[in-house]
Scaffold this active site. Structure first.
Site, PDB file in Angstrom:
ATOM      1  N   LYS A  61       0.820  -1.214   0.000  1.00 31.25           N
ATOM      2  CA  LYS A  61       0.000   0.000   0.000  1.00 31.25           C
ATOM      3  C   LYS A  61       0.851   1.259   0.000  1.00 31.25           C
ATOM      4  CE  LYS A  61      -2.882  -2.592   3.141  1.00 31.25           C
ATOM      5  NZ  LYS A  61      -3.391  -2.636   4.515  1.00 31.25           N
ATOM      6  N   ARG A 280     -11.517  -4.250  14.674  1.00 29.47           N
ATOM      7  CA  ARG A 280     -12.227  -3.931  13.432  1.00 29.47           C
ATOM      8  C   ARG A 280     -13.280  -5.003  13.192  1.00 29.47           C
ATOM      9  NH1 ARG A 280      -7.554  -2.817  13.283  1.00 29.47           N
ATOM     10  NH2 ARG A 280      -7.224  -1.207  11.791  1.00 29.47           N
TER      11      ARG A 280
END
Length: 296
Positions: A61, A280
């Site tokens: 990323k 999460r």
DNA sequence: TATATCTCCTGCGGGC
DNA sequence: TGCCCGCAGGAGATAT
């Protein structure tokens, strides 16, 4: 959220629209966007101004631009320093005419030759720009800041045997390991859930408990889901991810489990479930991906 | 050393 | 209508 496919789409856009341009000026309007550049915003501005963009590169990323600087009358020479860009959760790299209105949350503006601007827009300010020297690591030249990041599954030098061996030594849940960028890079919460669904593996299974063929199947699923998402231009749930032209991708229409709680599994029809996982959320099919038995 | 948890941040949606 | 709270999540820092 920008994961590997979204970052690659941005990289391709920068390659097409920014490489070859000279940075005329840089303006930083939000200090948090350069917080990782320890010498500060002024140093970052000085390090970019007057440089010509040479390449747009990516690992996982992380995205970076390399530069050339003037070398007398003989042209340009490499600077040996890269601008490392991480989009975080909401970062956008937009190439727009200088006359276009600045979008809300524009934190850095680099004016380029040709009356274009490279704009860093970031609603949640998890993203950043940092200057970092280029170093040689395991046969590749990468910014020092990215040296600890593992190769991603789309890297031609990705060593599947080595990654499988590393996974077999991890006494941690497979989803947690897939999200560890020092083991395998480029995977975030969305594609981890999608790949595990494709492989039929529950994210709470211990990596060390999975056989080599199963782990190879997981890596095959990772590669496939990343490639499919890249072909669709990435995943967009809202306006937070766009390419350099401000356009969204379409892969969200192909997601099997992420964001589909209580909807039928595309494979077996069972109701997709969502649970909390490592601060999460995790989506999975309880029939295709049976949870592990409780450990003592 | 390996693994787990916390923190940063903003906009949106739901509940009251 | 307005306020409050929870949620989303990448990666580095901190804790175990």
């Amino acid at each position: 959220m920008p994961e590997l496919p979204e970052v690659e789409v941005v990289r391709r856009g920068l390659h097409a629209h920014v490489v070859g341009h000279v940075v005329q000026a840089v303006r930083v309007t939000h200090p948090r966007s350069v917080r990782r550049h320890a010498p500060g915003a002024d140093d970052l501005v000085a390090g970019l101004t007057g440089r010509q963009v040479a390449e747009a590169c990516r690992r996982g990323k992380f995205l970076w631009l390399t530069f050339r600087q003037r070398n007398g009358k003989n042209g340009w020479q490499p600077t040996g320093t890269a601008l490392v860009v991480h989009l975080g959760m909401s970062g956008q790299m937009l190439v727009q005419p200088a006359s276009a209105p600045l979008p809300r949350h524009t934190h850095i503006v680099a004016s380029l030759s040709g009356d274009e601007q490279l704009r860093f827009v970031d609603q949640r300010t998890f993203g950043s720009w940092t200057l970092s020297p280029l170093v040689s690591v395991a046969g590749s030249t990468v910014p020092e800041l990215v040296a600890h990041i593992a190769r991603d599954p789309l890297d031609p030098l990705f060593d599947e045997d080595a990654v499988v061996a590393l996974l077999r030594r991890k006494h941690s849940e497979i989803k947690r390991v897939l999200l560890d960028q020092t083991v395998i890079s480029g995977i975030g919460n969305i594609y981890a859930d999608e790949a595990l669904w494709r492989a039929g593996i529950h994210g709470r299974r211990l990596a060390s408990s999975l056989t080599k063929p199963v782990l190879r199947g997981v890596l095959d699923a990772v590669r496939a889901v990343l490639a499919d998402a890249l072909a669709a231009g990435g995943t967009s749930f809202d306006a937070l991810y766009v390419n350099v032209n401000g356009q969204s991708g379409y892969f969200d229409r192909s997601l099997a489990v992420y964001g589909r709680e209580n909807q039928p599994c595309p494979r077996c029809g069972a109701s997709i479930r969502r649970e909390k996982f490592a601060n999460r959320s995790s989506a999975f099919c309880p029939r295709c991906q049976p949870p592990p038995r409780a450990r003592r």
